[in-house]
Scaffold this active site. Structure first.
Site, short mmCIF file in Angstrom:
data_model
loop_
_atom_site.label_atom_id
_atom_site.label_comp_id
_atom_site.label_asym_id
_atom_site.label_seq_id
_atom_site.Cartn_x
_atom_site.Cartn_y
_atom_site.Cartn_z
CG HIS A 194 -1.92 1.38 1.07
ND1 HIS A 194 -2.81 1.35 2.13
CD2 HIS A 194 -2.22 2.84 0.68
CE1 HIS A 194 -3.88 2.08 1.87
NE2 HIS A 194 -3.16 3.14 1.42
NE ARG A 200 0.32 11.03 -3.01
CZ ARG A 200 -1.06 11.10 -2.00
NH1 ARG A 200 -1.40 9.90 -2.42
NH2 ARG A 200 -1.32 10.95 -0.43
CD GLU A 255 -6.65 3.80 0.77
OE1 GLU A 255 -5.28 3.89 -0.10
OE2 GLU A 255 -6.67 3.79 1.84
CG HIS A 310 -10.15 4.53 3.67
ND1 HIS A 310 -8.82 5.31 3.94
CD2 HIS A 310 -10.28 4.96 4.25
CE1 HIS A 310 -9.03 6.30 4.52
NE2 HIS A 310 -9.99 5.44 5.32
CG ASP A 334 -1.65 4.73 3.92
OD1 ASP A 334 -1.70 5.28 2.27
OD2 ASP A 334 -2.52 5.44 4.50
C1 NCD Z 1 -4.05 8.52 1.87
C2 NCD Z 1 -3.57 9.94 0.33
O1 NCD Z 1 -3.28 10.70 0.38
O2 NCD Z 1 -3.88 9.06 -0.34
N1 NCD Z 1 -4.20 9.08 2.88
C3 NCD Z 1 -4.02 9.01 4.00
O3 NCD Z 1 -4.50 9.63 4.61
N2 NCD Z 1 -4.14 7.41 4.50
C4 NCD Z 1 -5.33 7.85 0.84
C5 NCD Z 1 -5.97 7.35 1.73
O4 NCD Z 1 -5.05 5.77 2.31
O5 NCD Z 1 -6.62 7.00 2.96
#
Ligand code: NCD
Length: 438
Positions: free
Chosen positions: A62, A66, A148, A172, A294
């Site tokens: 995960h 970007r 996600e 999520h 994440d």
């Molecule tokens: C993630 C993002 O910025 O893409 N942000 C986060 O706070 N975890 C999105 C996500 O995984 O919820």
């Protein structure tokens, strides 16, 4: 005896369930020998690891790199350099870039973009597409999962349409109905905490579990004691559910959010230390299957907007580079076994998302014929995590100044060294797309 390309010797390796002195031999990017003791085939290059730990490379299931569209925050080159420096040899990237990766065309474009930039191997999750036909195409081309999925912004009707395709759906889990009830017009940290209650996650997981009677649902970043209780019960009832935890939800709490404000603002939010302990217990007993970072980079300027009003800061913290040292520290402190770490960070992510090499050998294991994806760890090295030393675009971490024990010192992807002693030594574009194959 035949001469191979590379020999990593005099290491500590996980071997048939115990940690032994030994080494591995590599030819054409694959493991050709894994041995206890000093006896290994002759090799062109030999590296004496002087008793350091040699583990399968980490698979981070995960990350948000970007790319395309939000590349001022991160791109596949910078994100994968951070991965290499953190001992991560395969990443699974999320589709919430711009445009979203929700069609075969966009998926193929992203494979190309990442293929030109990545230092490590990569798999890609796909966003839910508009039609089932497109979903089938995404499956056939090797999407790691649908997700996600943000049910709080995408709704959950969409999930239901794709359940019968048979591809994992990663969610999520924050229930939009609960979030609506707790919606806030305020702006302080306390107001934010109230607006993102644990009930949202608990309620969403309760709604998702029945769906996992027939389809595989993977719950991203679980954060509460009740969530793991529900999942534990679901697994006992043979639901096809898996889940992950992040190092920040294991190790940080609301105290950090109150202290660091936007720099510890992440969704789902940080919770209490008691939740952290229960998550760790659930990771130990296997209720939580895997550790994922994440990794969600944002710029300092973007985060700063949240100083006056937390609701203005984008949520997300980086982590692909710091996960392994943080988790190794738990091993060092006797809170997690090394073998459970290997399972949760290497073997299980590959199993859950069907990641194998072209001969069908799973990633994330030390196995003859498998890809030589490896990380060398100086397991006794005490050091402090510092944002400015990170290799991605983000130079801050909510773990700033934290002492960790265990440092990745070399990372190999398919037998090629991509990171050594703080330096990226791999090649941009070396990373390969790993399609889901089961
Ligand atoms: C993630 C993002 O910025 O893409 N942000 C986060 O706070 N975890 C999105 C996500 O995984 O919820």
């Amino acid at each position: 005896m035949e001469t191979v390309d590379l020999r990593l010797e005099n290491a500590k390796i996980p071997y048939r369930g115990s940690l032994v002195s030994g080494g591995v031999a590599i030819a054409d990017g694959k493991l050709v020998a894994i041995r206890k003791g000093p006896l290994l085939p002759n090799a062109d290059v030999k590296i004496d690891l002087r008793g350091m730990l040699l583990l399968p490379g980490v698979i981070d299931a995960h990350v948000h790199f970007r790319d395309p569209g939000l590349t001022w925050k991160e791109d596949f080159a910078s994100g994968s350099m951070a991965a290499a420096a953190g001992g991560v040899t395969t990443v699974c990237d999320m589709p919430n870039c711009i445009p979203r990766t929700n069609s075969l065309k966009r998926f193929t474009e992203k494979v190309e973009i990442a293929g030109k930039k990545s230092y490590v191997d990569f798999a890609l999750h796909a966003a839910l597409p508009k039609t089932k036909e497109e979903g089938i195409k995404l499956m056939k081309t090797g999407a790691a999962s649908f997700g996600e999925v943000f049910t709080y912004s995408e709704g959950d009707a969409a999930i239901r349409n794709f359940l019968d395709l048979g591809l994992t759906i990663s969610v999520h889990a924050e229930d939009p109905r609960v979030l609506e009830r707790f919606k806030s017009n305020g702006n302080g940290i306390e107001e934010f905490i109230r607006s993102r209650p644990r009930e949202a996650e608990i309620s969403e997981i309760s709604r998702l579990l029945p769906l996992a009677e027939n389809a595989h649902i993977h719950i991203c970043h679980v954060t509460t004691s009740e969530s793991v209780d529900l999942i534990r019960r679901g697994k006992k009832q043979k639901n096809k559910v898996t889940c992950e935890v992040t190092p920040h939800h294991l190790l940080l709490s609301l105290t950090h959010l109150r202290r660091l404000g936007p720099y510890a603002h992440v969704l789902p939010p940080l919770r209490s230390p008691a939740d952290g302990s229960d998550l760790l217990r659930a990771l130990r007993d296997g209720t939580i299957d895997i550790v994922s970072s994440d990794h969600a980079p944002h710029t300092a300027e973007e985060k700063e907007k949240g100083q006056a009003n937390l609701f203005e800061a984008p949520p997300g913290v980086v982590g692909v580079e710091t996960s392994l040292p943080l988790m190794l520290t738990l091993v060092r402190k006797g809170k997690l076994s090394l073998f459970r770490l290997i399972e949760a960070m290497c073997t299980s992510p590959a199993k859950i998302f069907g990641l194998r090499n072209e001969s069908g050998v799973p990633k994330g294991t030390l196995e003859i014929g498998g890809d030589a994806d490896l990380v060398v760890v100086d397991q006794k090295k005490k050091w402090k995590l510092k944002g400015k030393e990170l290799h991605g675009k983000t130079k801050f971490t909510p773990f700033e100044g934290r002492e960790v024990i265990g440092m990745p010192t070399m990372t190999f992807v398919r037998g090629k060294k991509v990171f050594e002693e703080g330096e990226i030594v791999g090649k941009r574009g070396y990373g390969k797309f790993i399609p889901r194959s089961s």
